[in-house]
Design a protein around this motif. Structure first.
Motif, mmCIF file in Angstrom:
data_model
loop_
_atom_site.group_PDB
_atom_site.id
_atom_site.type_symbol
_atom_site.label_atom_id
_atom_site.label_comp_id
_atom_site.label_asym_id
_atom_site.label_seq_id
_atom_site.Cartn_x
_atom_site.Cartn_y
_atom_site.Cartn_z
ATOM 1 N N PHE A 1 9.207 10.578 -4.474
ATOM 2 C CA PHE A 1 9.187 9.479 -4.107
ATOM 3 C C PHE A 1 8.944 8.393 -4.753
ATOM 4 N N PHE A 2 7.505 8.557 -5.388
ATOM 5 C CA PHE A 2 6.462 7.645 -5.356
ATOM 6 C C PHE A 2 6.175 7.315 -6.924
ATOM 7 N N SER A 3 6.067 5.563 -7.226
ATOM 8 C CA SER A 3 4.772 6.149 -8.169
ATOM 9 C C SER A 3 3.760 6.549 -8.322
ATOM 10 N N LYS A 4 2.746 6.652 -9.426
ATOM 11 C CA LYS A 4 2.017 6.877 -9.522
ATOM 12 C C LYS A 4 0.797 6.202 -8.981
ATOM 13 N N ASN A 5 0.668 4.992 -8.909
ATOM 14 C CA ASN A 5 -0.144 4.261 -7.891
ATOM 15 C C ASN A 5 0.142 3.648 -6.607
ATOM 16 N N ILE B 1 0.228 0.963 6.329
ATOM 17 C CA ILE B 1 0.411 1.490 7.327
ATOM 18 C C ILE B 1 0.592 1.377 8.700
ATOM 19 N N TYR B 2 1.628 1.337 9.817
ATOM 20 C CA TYR B 2 1.722 0.187 10.689
ATOM 21 C C TYR B 2 2.083 1.624 11.708
ATOM 22 N N VAL B 3 1.213 1.402 13.046
ATOM 23 C CA VAL B 3 0.474 2.741 14.433
ATOM 24 C C VAL B 3 1.843 1.157 14.969
ATOM 25 N N ASN B 4 2.680 2.251 15.411
ATOM 26 C CA ASN B 4 3.243 1.638 16.357
ATOM 27 C C ASN B 4 3.697 0.902 16.238
ATOM 28 N N SER B 5 3.343 -0.463 16.136
ATOM 29 C CA SER B 5 3.910 -2.110 15.987
ATOM 30 C C SER B 5 3.007 -2.931 14.385
ATOM 31 N N THR B 6 1.881 -2.111 14.861
ATOM 32 C CA THR B 6 0.537 -2.836 14.190
ATOM 33 C C THR B 6 0.541 -2.744 12.415
ATOM 34 N N LEU B 7 0.515 -3.711 11.933
ATOM 35 C CA LEU B 7 0.223 -3.230 10.446
ATOM 36 C C LEU B 7 -2.088 -2.711 10.773
ATOM 37 N N GLY B 8 -2.022 -1.397 10.680
ATOM 38 C CA GLY B 8 -3.272 -1.023 10.242
ATOM 39 C C GLY B 8 -3.589 -1.028 9.230
ATOM 40 N N ASP B 9 -3.509 -0.219 8.177
ATOM 41 C CA ASP B 9 -4.762 -0.238 6.996
ATOM 42 C C ASP B 9 -3.649 -0.031 5.644
ATOM 43 N N VAL B 10 -3.823 -0.148 4.308
ATOM 44 C CA VAL B 10 -3.144 -0.369 3.300
ATOM 45 C C VAL B 10 -3.794 1.394 2.637
ATOM 46 N N GLN B 11 -3.077 2.259 2.034
ATOM 47 C CA GLN B 11 -3.629 3.185 1.406
ATOM 48 C C GLN B 11 -3.184 3.696 -0.283
ATOM 49 N N PRO B 12 -3.992 4.283 -0.949
ATOM 50 C CA PRO B 12 -2.572 4.783 -2.386
ATOM 51 C C PRO B 12 -1.335 5.780 -1.590
ATOM 52 N N ILE B 13 -0.828 6.269 -2.333
ATOM 53 C CA ILE B 13 0.003 7.492 -1.425
ATOM 54 C C ILE B 13 -0.491 8.654 -1.293
ATOM 55 N N GLU B 14 -2.413 9.123 -2.614
ATOM 56 C CA GLU B 14 -2.193 10.531 -2.072
ATOM 57 C C GLU B 14 -3.489 10.524 -0.698
ATOM 58 N N THR B 15 -3.926 9.226 -0.730
ATOM 59 C CA THR B 15 -4.572 9.528 0.697
ATOM 60 C C THR B 15 -3.594 9.253 1.734
ATOM 61 N N PHE B 16 -2.714 8.432 1.629
ATOM 62 C CA PHE B 16 -1.384 8.307 3.077
ATOM 63 C C PHE B 16 -0.977 10.099 3.044
ATOM 64 N N VAL B 17 -0.521 10.806 1.994
ATOM 65 C CA VAL B 17 0.084 12.008 2.260
ATOM 66 C C VAL B 17 -0.909 12.824 3.232
ATOM 67 N N ARG B 18 -2.756 12.702 2.578
ATOM 68 C CA ARG B 18 -3.652 14.064 3.121
ATOM 69 C C ARG B 18 -3.924 13.098 4.703
ATOM 70 N N ARG B 19 -3.543 11.750 5.143
ATOM 71 C CA ARG B 19 -3.535 11.679 7.104
ATOM 72 C C ARG B 19 -2.909 12.047 7.010
ATOM 73 N N LEU C 1 13.462 4.569 -9.621
ATOM 74 C CA LEU C 1 14.043 5.821 -9.084
ATOM 75 C C LEU C 1 12.802 6.186 -8.104
ATOM 76 N N HIS C 2 11.922 5.112 -7.849
ATOM 77 C CA HIS C 2 10.022 5.369 -7.052
ATOM 78 C C HIS C 2 10.098 4.149 -5.954
ATOM 79 N N TYR C 3 9.786 4.357 -5.067
ATOM 80 C CA TYR C 3 8.697 3.134 -4.762
ATOM 81 C C TYR C 3 7.305 2.925 -4.899
ATOM 82 N N LYS C 4 6.903 1.512 -5.384
ATOM 83 C CA LYS C 4 5.969 1.515 -5.535
ATOM 84 C C LYS C 4 4.869 0.726 -4.789
ATOM 85 N N ARG C 5 5.344 0.447 -3.620
ATOM 86 C CA ARG C 5 5.259 0.182 -2.312
ATOM 87 C C ARG C 5 5.739 0.319 -0.999
#
Length: 396
Positions: free
Chosen positions: A333-337, A342-360, A385-389
């Motif tokens: 669903f995502f473009s390569k880059n 990342i919102y943990v509950n209601s707080t923006l906690g981090d911004v990560q590349p898609i590959e790192t996020f999926v592993r997380r 067709l894809h999300y870039k963010r």
């Protein structure tokens, strides 16, 4: 001059009366007729059914406020829970052509081996001698459709199996912790589903021969899943339809161990601002995906499919292979880059590349209770067709 002035005043008063009368007429004509039917006398279900009524009453209030309709609500429960009272309420319903009818039932239900219908029978009368009086959900829906309201929704949260097996009580569900956006954004989903649509939808929490499940504190599992899907769609989703909503409710139903194999059924026949969503559906539509030249899985963007793959990835009851498959589908669903907020509950906690996020997600599956795509805060790539963010909420 006094005579002319008096004549003008009379004309103004006449126009005011006409305008006020028309306003009163349209306000009266545009009504949400909500019928809540709950078996709060049942020794097993009474607490869960009361909780269901609270959940659906809140939804009806929000719905009417969002589309600026009056709310006419009738509750059939406690000592009034009977076939006679049920028939009386349905007989006296007289909606205007632009009104909405929404009947919700929570209680015991059943099916029978000789029946051919897939939708359940409502257990309004428990005496065996009076069992033939119990109406099928489909029959009720047909009777409501004959009232000729603009939109008719009939929903039953009950068992759909043989009558000797009754609804089970299971582990409590966890409420989603939704981000708070503006009321106007939240109202869009209600307007799309209820104001800009005409037709009907028939919904049952289980297909034959399955039981439904409930908990006395959190209510019936499918009702809760429907509530979550509608609440979160109103906050997070930009493009909502009845098909997307009910698919997402099914995804949320199968998140829980007790209801993992449960399958809701529904028939949707609505038209409006999104005529391509008109459908007759009794099972979830399969994913339609393909590989592009890079070998990545490419698919048209779908809010409900995204949520399903996100929650599959964090489901430790699935095998490693199943979760790896979900990971592959999700990255498609995502473009390569692509970057993920990342919102943990209601707080923006981090911004990560898609590959790192999926592993997380894969590694933290035992701690994350629920995952939600925040489509409103996400950005689609130029190819459409894809999300870039993307903004994604983790409920811990």
């Amino acid at each position: 001059m006094p005579a002319v002035f008096a004549l003008r005043q009379q004309k103004r008063m006449a126009m005011f009366v006409i305008g006020f009368s028309l306003l009163a007429f349209y306000c009266h004509a545009q009504t949400v007729h909500a019928i809540l039917v709950a078996d709060t006398k049942d020794p097993l279900l009474y607490k869960a059914c009361k909780r269901d009524v609270e959940i659906m009453h809140r939804q009806f209030v929000q719905l009417a406020a969002a589309i600026r309709y009056q709310l006419s609500e009738q509750v059939i429960w406690d000592e009034e829970f009977s076939r006679k009272r049920f028939d009386d309420v349905l007989r006296d319903l007289s909606p205007e052509p632009n009104d909405i009818l929404f009947l919700y039932y929570t209680g015991h239900g059943y099916n029978a081996s000789q029946r051919t219908g897939r939708f359940p029978v409502l257990l309004l009368e428990k005496d065996e001698q009076a069992s033939e009086q119990n109406p099928g959900l489909m029959v009720v829906h047909q009777a409501l459709k004959a009232k000729h309201a603009r939109l008719c929704i009939t929903m039953g949260d009950c068992c759909n199996n043989l009558v000797n097996n009754m609804r089970g009580m299971v582990k409590k569900t966890i409420a989603p912790k939704a981000l708070t956006l503006t009321d106007e954004l939240m109202n869009e989903a209600y307007r799309t589903l209820f104001l800009n649509m005409k037709g009907d939808a028939l919904i049952a929490s289980s297909q034959p021969p399955q039981q439904a499940c409930a908990h006395p504190d959190s209510g019936s599992f499918y009702t809760r899943s429907f509530d979550e899907a509608l609440e979160l769609a109103s906050r997070y989703n930009k493009n909502i339809s009845w098909l997307t909503l009910l698919r997402d409710a099914q995804t949320r139903l199968t998140r829980h161990q007790a209801t993992r194999a449960k399958q809701s059924i529904y028939e949707i026949n609505v038209v409006g601002i999104a005529p391509t969503e008109t459908a007759l559906v009794t099972t979830p539509a399969p994913d339609v995906s393909k590989s592009d030249s890079s070998g990545r899985i490419s698919t048209s963007l779908s809010f409900d499919q995204m949520n399903r793959h996100l929650n599959e990835l964090t489901d430790k009851t699935l095998s490693s292979q199943q979760r790896l498959t979900a990971m592959s589908r999700l990255t498609g669903f995502f473009s390569k880059n692509a970057r993920i907020d990342i919102y943990v509950n209601s707080t923006l906690g981090d911004v990560q590349p898609i590959e790192t996020f999926v592993r997380r997600l894969y590694l933290n599956a035992d701690r994350i209770q629920q995952i939600n795509l925040i489509e409103r805060l996400s950005e689609v790539a130029a190819d459409g067709l894809h999300y870039k963010r993307a903004a994604i909420q983790e409920v811990w």
